[in-house]
Design an enzyme around this catalytic site. Structure first.
Site, mmCIF file in Angstrom:
data_model
loop_
_atom_site.group_PDB
_atom_site.id
_atom_site.type_symbol
_atom_site.label_atom_id
_atom_site.label_comp_id
_atom_site.label_asym_id
_atom_site.label_seq_id
_atom_site.Cartn_x
_atom_site.Cartn_y
_atom_site.Cartn_z
ATOM 1 N N CYS A 1 102.144 47.317 28.483
ATOM 2 C CA CYS A 1 102.197 47.789 29.863
ATOM 3 C C CYS A 1 101.076 47.031 30.567
ATOM 4 C CB CYS A 1 101.947 49.291 29.915
ATOM 5 S SG CYS A 1 102.102 49.942 31.569
ATOM 6 N N ASN B 1 104.640 56.201 36.347
ATOM 7 C CA ASN B 1 103.551 55.560 37.109
ATOM 8 C C ASN B 1 103.787 54.064 37.340
ATOM 9 O OD1 ASN B 1 103.044 54.595 34.570
ATOM 10 N ND2 ASN B 1 100.946 55.349 34.433
ATOM 11 N N HIS B 2 104.951 53.554 36.963
ATOM 12 C CA HIS B 2 105.252 52.143 37.228
ATOM 13 C C HIS B 2 105.607 51.949 38.713
ATOM 14 C CE1 HIS B 2 106.279 51.571 32.710
ATOM 15 N NE2 HIS B 2 104.988 51.587 32.960
ATOM 16 N N GLU C 1 103.877 47.355 44.601
ATOM 17 C CA GLU C 1 103.226 47.636 45.884
ATOM 18 C C GLU C 1 103.056 46.357 46.681
ATOM 19 O OE1 GLU C 1 100.155 51.323 45.033
ATOM 20 O OE2 GLU C 1 99.369 49.547 46.027
ATOM 21 N N HIS D 1 103.460 46.784 38.357
ATOM 22 C CA HIS D 1 102.966 47.522 37.186
ATOM 23 C C HIS D 1 104.153 47.988 36.355
ATOM 24 C CE1 HIS D 1 101.108 51.459 35.472
ATOM 25 N NE2 HIS D 1 100.943 50.476 34.629
ATOM 26 N N GLY E 1 94.985 51.871 41.901
ATOM 27 C CA GLY E 1 94.621 53.270 42.113
ATOM 28 C C GLY E 1 95.890 54.086 42.260
ATOM 29 N N SER F 1 93.671 49.907 45.595
ATOM 30 C CA SER F 1 93.515 49.305 44.271
ATOM 31 C C SER F 1 92.378 48.294 44.352
ATOM 32 C CB SER F 1 94.799 48.581 43.864
ATOM 33 O OG SER F 1 95.866 49.494 43.765
ATOM 34 N N HIS G 1 91.591 50.646 33.287
ATOM 35 C CA HIS G 1 92.917 50.116 33.620
ATOM 36 C C HIS G 1 93.530 50.746 34.864
ATOM 37 C CE1 HIS G 1 94.785 53.769 32.251
ATOM 38 N NE2 HIS G 1 95.988 53.267 32.157
ATOM 39 N N ALA H 1 93.168 54.517 37.731
ATOM 40 C CA ALA H 1 92.353 55.617 38.247
ATOM 41 C C ALA H 1 92.179 56.719 37.199
ATOM 42 C CB ALA H 1 93.009 56.183 39.499
#
Lengths: 480, 139
Positions: A97, A202-203, A206, A234, A378, A384, A403, A405
């Site tokens: 990841c 959480n992937h 942005e 991500h 973040g 971020s 890696h 937050a």
């Protein structure tokens, strides 16, 4: 019995050897973070890792540490190449990841009018969410095996990306010694339709702007300028990596019994590094790492395609180049100095980023004098960071930093906080276009669920593990 | 009272299941996993049957293998389990038939990705009322 923890200084805490620990624990955190940590089980997990055979130096936790399974998330542990072990649980299910950052030649004013359309197009063009995939990318099993060996280079050879991308990926986007013969049919089957997908949870992708620059010279060297548009991706090895981990946890449960390794938690199952089980795992893990590198490379290509389509500009005129691509779930052999001696160690990073300092021989020539970019996302509503690795990381954390937050709220607690909130409207009010496959993921990923990543990177900088270069503010967020 | 409840975890999610007999415990754990993924019970569409045979080191390990089957079918083929028939269940062996429906026919809105069934704090024990299991999933 409560775990004993001692303060070393404002950002370091020691867990002295106690119980069956073979070494001490070292936690990078500020006082407030430690108050929170004492209430959950992550510190116990740092202590559990310290019981594993052949661990060298302390069992380390980064400031984004939180309760994981087996190893904590945000954990780093190095093992002697002969007396040590490798643990699939110390890498995690989502092998490799990681995070890729693209810079561009675009600035905020240029993109603002097209932002809504761009968010729609990214969401349409890049599969996100449970079960989604592109119908135009179909792999045969033979081709999938090539992905596992070649990583990002496979994608490049098939027209996805530009040659310069490879130079700016950790391991040049390809871990050596990947052996597809050691991967199960199930893993191949599960991964085949998931290459080129973002996933869920959480992937994210942005679109961001460079909000502040803390180190002008390093930012300039990385090609960053104020109000510049950047893109962060991500994701990881998807179902392929999950299945490789599943398969080898089974292997390692048997191996732990066979080699008489006492486990405080079954999820820490492992085998001696010089055993056939470990060699097989590392070769299969490398396949999953390469799958993830190829995945981020494909998505990069589709990001460029989406920008080009919406802005009606050729890809060459967008300047969407890879700044760097880091992996944060991995085990790797690396050279480190321990008590004045060079040693080859197997470094596990689970929710931790490699953060090599300036001068490290593994860095590409273009980055060698500034240090490795360390990309720290973040939460989706705030910001971020871009850091570079610093010398302290080699002295204290086996060349590693945080890696992300780090979660503070469980998913259930986050949903409770989110109840009644207009999540999409709230993001829009902050000037952020949010696109997501479902409300449930968004509710679990609200800002309140995470620590303020500014606090996390400040601890990293204060401890001398990395230096802050720039802060990025989200403009559009694509979630699964 | 629901036979299963969710357990708090900072990053992931746990499932606690209670039942009077072991076969129901396995059945409810599977239902619990699907509820975590989809937030609801899937409806029956066109059914296919899949026979499975599992061998584990102990009962708790067997539960992990069982749930891994459910997750694998969902994540790889987009199949949800609408019925299960457990034919044999011992301390280490399980033989069963899983009746699956394609997710798009099931009215099942997959809203959360479960990556894996873990061994972290895994528990399966007999109680005065029957059986109790706890299992954590990586999300």
């Amino acid at each position: 019995m409560a775990l004993q923890v001692e303060k070393i200084d404002a950002v370091r805490w020691r867990i002295p050897r106690q119980g069956k620990m073979r070494t001490e624990g070292l936690v990078f955190a500020d006082r407030h973070m430690m108050e929170v940590l004492r209430k959950e089980k992550a510190l116990e997990q740092v202590a559990n890792v310290a019981t594993l055979p052949g661990i060298v130096g302390p069992s380390i936790a980064m400031p984004d540490i939180h309760w994981g399974y087996g190893f904590p998330i945000g954990g780093v542990a190095a093992f002697d190449e002969h007396k040590g072990v490798v643990s699939p649980g110390g890498v995690g299910y989502d092998i490799n990841c990681g995070v890729r950052l693209l810079r561009s030649d675009l600035d905020l004013e240029e993109i603002r009018p097209a932002l809504k359309l761009l968010a729609d197009e990214l969401f349409r063009n890049i599969p996100a969410g449970v079960g989604s995939h592109r119908s135009d990318l179909k792999l045969t099993q033979k081709e999938e095996r090539k992905v596992l060996q070649q990583g990002a280079s496979w994608a490049l050879a098939h027209g996805f990306g530009e040659a310069a991308d490879i130079e700016h990926i950790e391991d040049r986007g390809q871990l050596p010694d990947a052996d597809p013969e050691l991967v199960s049919e199930r893993a191949l089957e599960r991964g085949r339709s998931q290459l080129g997908t973002l996933g869920s949870g959480n992937h994210f992708i942005e679109v961001q702007r460079v909000e502040t620059i803390a180190d002008e010279e390093t930012a300039r060297r990385l090609g960053l300028f104020p109000d510049q548009i950047t893109v962060t991706i991500h994701t990881g090895s998807r179902g392929f990596g999950y299945q490789v981990c599943d398969d080898f946890i089974r292997t390692m449960l048997n191996a732990s019994r066979r080699y008489g390794i006492e486990l405080p938690d079954r999820q820490l199952c492992c085998a001696p590094l010089d055993s056939p089980e470990s060699r097989d795992y590392l070769a299969a893990m490398a396949c999953a790492a390469n799958f993830a590198y190829a995945n981020r490379q494909l998505i990069t290509s589709w990001v460029r395609e989406s920008f080009s389509r919406i802005l009606s500009k050729g890809e060459a005129h967008l300047g969407l180049h890879t700044v760097y691509d880091v992996c944060h779930n991995i085990a790797k052999y690396e050279q480190h100095e321990v008590e004045g001696k060079k040693r080859r160690l197997c470094v596990h990073r689970k929710g931790a980023t490699r953060a090599f300092p300036p001068g490290h021989p593994e860095l590409p020539a273009a980055l060698r004098d500034i240090g490795q970019p360390v990309l720290i996302p973040g939460d989706m509503g705030r910001y971020s960071y871009i850091l570079v690795g610093a010398e302290g990381a080699m002295r204290e954390s086996f060349g590693s930093a945080c890696h992300g937050a780090g979660r503070v709220l469980s998913r259930h607690a986050a949903k409770k906080v989110a109840r009644g909130q207009d999540l999409f409207g709230g993001m829009a009010a902050k000037g952020i276009e949010l696109r997501a496959a479902g409300r449930a993921t968004v509710a679990e990923e609200i800002s309140e669920a995470y620590k303020d990543v500014a606090d996390v990177v400040n601890v990293v900088q204060q401890a001398g593990l990395g230096r802050i270069v720039a802060r990025l503010r989200p403009l559009a967020v694509i979630k699964g | 009272m629901s036979p299963f409840r969710l357990l708090e975890h900072t990053a992931d999610i746990g499932l606690q299941v209670e039942s009077t007999d072991l076969a129901s415990l396995f059945h409810e754990a599977g239902r619990g996993l699907q509820e975590i993924i989809g937030g609801q019970t899937p409806q029956t569409g066109q059914e296919t049957a899949r026979a499975i045979e599992l061998r584990a080191t102990d009962r708790a390990d067997l539960l992990v293998l069982w749930l891994q089957e459910w997750l694998f079918l969902f994540d790889t083929y987009g199949l949800v389990i609408v019925r299960d028939e457990i034919e044999t269940l011992t301390e280490t062996d399980l033989r069963a038939t899983l009746y699956c429906t394609p997710v798009e026919q099931s009215g099942f809105g997959a809203e959360r990705e479960v990556k894996a069934v873990t061994y972290h704090r895994l528990k399966l024990a007999s109680t005065p009322r029957g059986w109790l299991a706890e299992v954590y999933f990586d999300l």
